[in-house]
Design a protein around this motif. Structure first.
Motif, PDB file in Angstrom:
ATOM      1  N   PRO A 133       0.812  -1.230   0.000  1.00 53.80           N
ATOM      2  CA  PRO A 133       0.000   0.000   0.000  1.00 53.80           C
ATOM      3  C   PRO A 133       0.837   1.268   0.000  1.00 53.80           C
ATOM      4  N   GLU A 134       2.143   1.151   0.281  1.00 53.08           N
ATOM      5  CA  GLU A 134       3.013   2.326   0.352  1.00 53.08           C
ATOM      6  C   GLU A 134       3.668   2.681  -0.981  1.00 53.08           C
ATOM      7  N   VAL A 135       3.604   1.781  -1.957  1.00 57.12           N
ATOM      8  CA  VAL A 135       4.245   2.024  -3.254  1.00 57.12           C
ATOM      9  C   VAL A 135       3.192   1.897  -4.350  1.00 57.12           C
ATOM     10  N   PRO A 136       2.944   2.927  -5.127  1.00 52.89           N
ATOM     11  CA  PRO A 136       1.936   2.837  -6.186  1.00 52.89           C
ATOM     12  C   PRO A 136       2.201   1.641  -7.103  1.00 52.89           C
ATOM     13  N   ILE A 137       1.154   0.938  -7.450  1.00 50.45           N
ATOM     14  CA  ILE A 137       1.332  -0.248  -8.282  1.00 50.45           C
ATOM     15  C   ILE A 137       1.938   0.114  -9.632  1.00 50.45           C
ATOM     16  N   GLU A 138       1.659   1.314 -10.118  1.00 44.56           N
ATOM     17  CA  GLU A 138       2.243   1.750 -11.383  1.00 44.56           C
ATOM     18  C   GLU A 138       3.777   1.785 -11.304  1.00 44.56           C
ATOM     19  N   ASP A 139       4.298   2.204 -10.154  1.00 42.58           N
ATOM     20  CA  ASP A 139       5.751   2.260  -9.978  1.00 42.58           C
ATOM     21  C   ASP A 139       6.347   0.855  -9.916  1.00 42.58           C
ATOM     22  N   VAL A 140       5.652  -0.039  -9.231  1.00 41.19           N
ATOM     23  CA  VAL A 140       6.132  -1.423  -9.112  1.00 41.19           C
ATOM     24  C   VAL A 140       6.194  -2.077 -10.485  1.00 41.19           C
ATOM     25  N   ILE A 141       5.118  -1.961 -11.249  1.00 43.30           N
ATOM     26  CA  ILE A 141       5.074  -2.605 -12.561  1.00 43.30           C
ATOM     27  C   ILE A 141       6.048  -1.947 -13.513  1.00 43.30           C
ATOM     28  N   GLY A 142       6.236  -0.635 -13.372  1.00 40.99           N
ATOM     29  CA  GLY A 142       7.227   0.037 -14.201  1.00 40.99           C
ATOM     30  C   GLY A 142       8.622  -0.532 -13.981  1.00 40.99           C
ATOM     31  N   GLN A 143       8.958  -0.810 -12.735  1.00 38.01           N
ATOM     32  CA  GLN A 143      10.266  -1.402 -12.460  1.00 38.01           C
ATOM     33  C   GLN A 143      10.344  -2.827 -13.007  1.00 38.01           C
ATOM     34  N   LEU A 144       9.293  -3.602 -12.836  1.00 39.96           N
ATOM     35  CA  LEU A 144       9.299  -4.965 -13.365  1.00 39.96           C
ATOM     36  C   LEU A 144       9.403  -4.959 -14.891  1.00 39.96           C
ATOM     37  N   ALA A 145       8.784  -3.973 -15.523  1.00 38.96           N
ATOM     38  CA  ALA A 145       8.893  -3.861 -16.983  1.00 38.96           C
ATOM     39  C   ALA A 145      10.341  -3.627 -17.396  1.00 38.96           C
ATOM     40  N   ILE A 166      -5.418  -4.528 -10.404  1.00 35.30           N
ATOM     41  CA  ILE A 166      -5.104  -5.294 -11.615  1.00 35.30           C
ATOM     42  C   ILE A 166      -5.208  -4.402 -12.848  1.00 35.30           C
ATOM     43  N   ARG A 167      -6.259  -3.607 -12.920  1.00 34.14           N
ATOM     44  CA  ARG A 167      -6.436  -2.718 -14.083  1.00 34.14           C
ATOM     45  C   ARG A 167      -5.306  -1.699 -14.168  1.00 34.14           C
ATOM     46  N   ARG A 168      -4.959  -1.102 -13.053  1.00 36.17           N
ATOM     47  CA  ARG A 168      -3.898  -0.091 -13.047  1.00 36.17           C
ATOM     48  C   ARG A 168      -2.550  -0.705 -13.426  1.00 36.17           C
ATOM     49  N   ALA A 169      -2.299  -1.906 -12.931  1.00 31.73           N
ATOM     50  CA  ALA A 169      -1.046  -2.590 -13.249  1.00 31.73           C
ATOM     51  C   ALA A 169      -0.975  -2.937 -14.727  1.00 31.73           C
ATOM     52  N   ASN A 170      -2.061  -3.463 -15.248  1.00 29.63           N
ATOM     53  CA  ASN A 170      -2.086  -3.909 -16.642  1.00 29.63           C
ATOM     54  C   ASN A 170      -1.969  -2.741 -17.621  1.00 29.63           C
ATOM     55  N   ALA A 171      -2.353  -1.557 -17.171  1.00 27.57           N
ATOM     56  CA  ALA A 171      -2.230  -0.376 -18.028  1.00 27.57           C
ATOM     57  C   ALA A 171      -0.773   0.028 -18.220  1.00 27.57           C
ATOM     58  N   VAL A 172       0.117  -0.409 -17.308  1.00 32.33           N
ATOM     59  CA  VAL A 172       1.540  -0.084 -17.414  1.00 32.33           C
ATOM     60  C   VAL A 172       2.270  -1.136 -18.242  1.00 32.33           C
ATOM     61  N   HIS A 173       1.960  -2.406 -17.984  1.00 33.25           N
ATOM     62  CA  HIS A 173       2.587  -3.516 -18.714  1.00 33.25           C
ATOM     63  C   HIS A 173       1.638  -4.703 -18.631  1.00 33.25           C
ATOM     64  N   PRO A 174       1.512  -5.495 -19.695  1.00 37.15           N
ATOM     65  CA  PRO A 174       0.598  -6.639 -19.638  1.00 37.15           C
ATOM     66  C   PRO A 174       0.904  -7.558 -18.457  1.00 37.15           C
ATOM     67  N   ILE A 175      -0.121  -7.860 -17.695  1.00 35.25           N
ATOM     68  CA  ILE A 175      -0.013  -8.799 -16.576  1.00 35.25           C
ATOM     69  C   ILE A 175      -0.393 -10.186 -17.094  1.00 35.25           C
ATOM     70  N   THR A 176       0.442 -11.162 -16.820  1.00 38.28           N
ATOM     71  CA  THR A 176       0.224 -12.509 -17.344  1.00 38.28           C
ATOM     72  C   THR A 176      -0.713 -13.327 -16.468  1.00 38.28           C
ATOM     73  N   ALA A 177      -0.559 -13.204 -15.154  1.00 35.92           N
ATOM     74  CA  ALA A 177      -1.347 -14.062 -14.258  1.00 35.92           C
ATOM     75  C   ALA A 177      -1.567 -13.392 -12.914  1.00 35.92           C
ATOM     76  N   LEU A 178      -2.689 -13.739 -12.310  1.00 36.88           N
ATOM     77  CA  LEU A 178      -2.967 -13.397 -10.923  1.00 36.88           C
ATOM     78  C   LEU A 178      -2.965 -14.693 -10.125  1.00 36.88           C
ATOM     79  N   GLN A 179      -2.172 -14.741  -9.079  1.00 38.91           N
ATOM     80  CA  GLN A 179      -2.207 -15.888  -8.178  1.00 38.91           C
ATOM     81  C   GLN A 179      -2.987 -15.498  -6.931  1.00 38.91           C
ATOM     82  N   SER A 180      -4.061 -16.227  -6.669  1.00 37.44           N
ATOM     83  CA  SER A 180      -4.872 -15.966  -5.485  1.00 37.44           C
ATOM     84  C   SER A 180      -5.447 -17.291  -4.988  1.00 37.44           C
ATOM     85  N   GLU A 181      -5.804 -17.298  -3.721  1.00 37.82           N
ATOM     86  CA  GLU A 181      -6.430 -18.513  -3.189  1.00 37.82           C
ATOM     87  C   GLU A 181      -7.809 -18.680  -3.825  1.00 37.82           C
TER      88      GLU A 181
END
Length: 328
Positions: A133-145, A166-181
């Motif tokens: 919650p402390e790091v915008p998801i856009e920044d995280v995905i930008g680094q992973l990209a 998920i929507r915000r992340a995918n707008a930065v770079h395509p997300i391949t999978a979500l892992q959830s219970e």
């Protein structure tokens, strides 16, 4: 084994979760030799997706996976995760401090550590273990990209993320999978999350698809678990909730009798029937259980049986003693 696609990543219809080989389910100890045999047998039977994380152990599970796939790396899609351990950038001694963080320096240090332990030059699917919650998801995905551009990872994943994230992340770079219970024991992804995944073409990788072992029918009372088993602290395994939740297992057992299968195979077959974009990762550290689980891939349940399972009530109790770390 039938193959399925997580976006454009092709994998076997069932993967293998390796967490329990090194963490959380190790009350009776670990047996690395049997775990390695289990992983190698999985590959022989068509499993291609192996799921690990730096937090499992911590660190030792990635090393175990590396030993198991030595000489067979090209056969395997390795998925690992970052974000549950705090790192200082460039630290030489790995941290064991558990803390949700996707701070940039910590993420790069985590990646380099995973590459080293997995003895590989790339990770096929790299998940953010929990939303920070402390790091915008856009920044995280930008680094992973950037890591994708560098060739160090090939696909980006999220874990336990909500629809908006998920929507915000995918707008930065395509997300391949979500892992959830997700299982007959936990239906949380149904609704907004699953709708969003399918709208965006993202695959779903259910972890704990057997309800932390509950749906196998092998656990009949809390005392069946070792005294230090982490499940004993889970609300759903407390005595009153446990007795209520056994009613779910009774119906799974009944259908298992009808189709001459095991309860675990029925629970997994139901999950596989939820869509060809669903790739469960049941975990086990025993070859016999692995072979039992994989038998679900050829089990066809009737529409009536699937409907009976889908109509089961939600289990009693939360998934974890403290749900607050489950970032969305």
């Amino acid at each position: 084994m039938e193959t399925r696609k997580l976006r454009d990543l092709e994998v076997g219809a069932l993967g293998l979760g390796t967490m329990g080989m090194s963490a959380f389910y190790t009350g009776a100890g670990t047996d690395d030799d049997e775990s390695i045999r289990t992983i190698q047998r999985a590959l022989d039977l068509g499993v291609t997706l192996l799921d690990t994380a730096e937090a499992y152990g911590p660190y030792t599970n990635e090393e175990l996976v590396a030993r198991a796939v030595k000489g067979r790396r090209d056969e395997v899609v390795i998925a690992t995760k970052f974000g549950l351990i705090r790192h200082e950038e460039g630290e030489e001694t790995p941290s064991t401090e558990r803390h949700i963080t996707s701070a940039p320096g910590s993420v790069r240090t985590a990646l380099e550590g995973s590459l080293r332990r997995l003895d590989t030059d790339h990770i096929d699917l790299y998940y953010q273990h929990r939303v920070d919650p402390e790091v915008p998801i856009e920044d995280v995905i930008g680094q992973l990209a950037e890591f994708v551009t560098e060739g160090k990872i090939r696909h980006i994943g999220l874990s336990e993320a909500g629809a908006d994230t998920i929507r915000r992340a995918n707008a930065v770079h395509p997300i391949t999978a979500l892992q959830s219970e997700y299982s007959l024991w936990t239906r949380d992804p149904e609704g907004d999350v699953l709708t969003t995944l399918r709208e965006l073409g993202i695959g779903l990788v259910p972890y704990s698809p057997l309800g932390r072992g509950f749906l196998t029918g092998a656990i009949t009372k809390p005392s069946d678990l070792d005294s230090d088993d982490f499940r004993l602290a889970n609300p759903r395994f407390q005595q009153e909730a446990f007795e209520t939740n056994m009613r779910l297992v009774d119906e799974v057992r009944e259908i298992a009798r009808e189709v001459e299968a095991t309860p675990a195979q029925v629970a997994l077959a139901w999950l596989l029937a939820q869509g060809d974009d669903v790739v469960p990762i049941p975990g086990t550290k025993a070859v016999t259980r692995l072979e039992e689980n994989l038998g679900s891939s050829s089990l066809a349940l009737s529409p009536e049986q699937l409907a009976r399972l889908s109509s089961l009530p939600a289990p009693s109790g939360d998934r974890y003693p403290d749900m607050s770390p489950i970032g969305r």
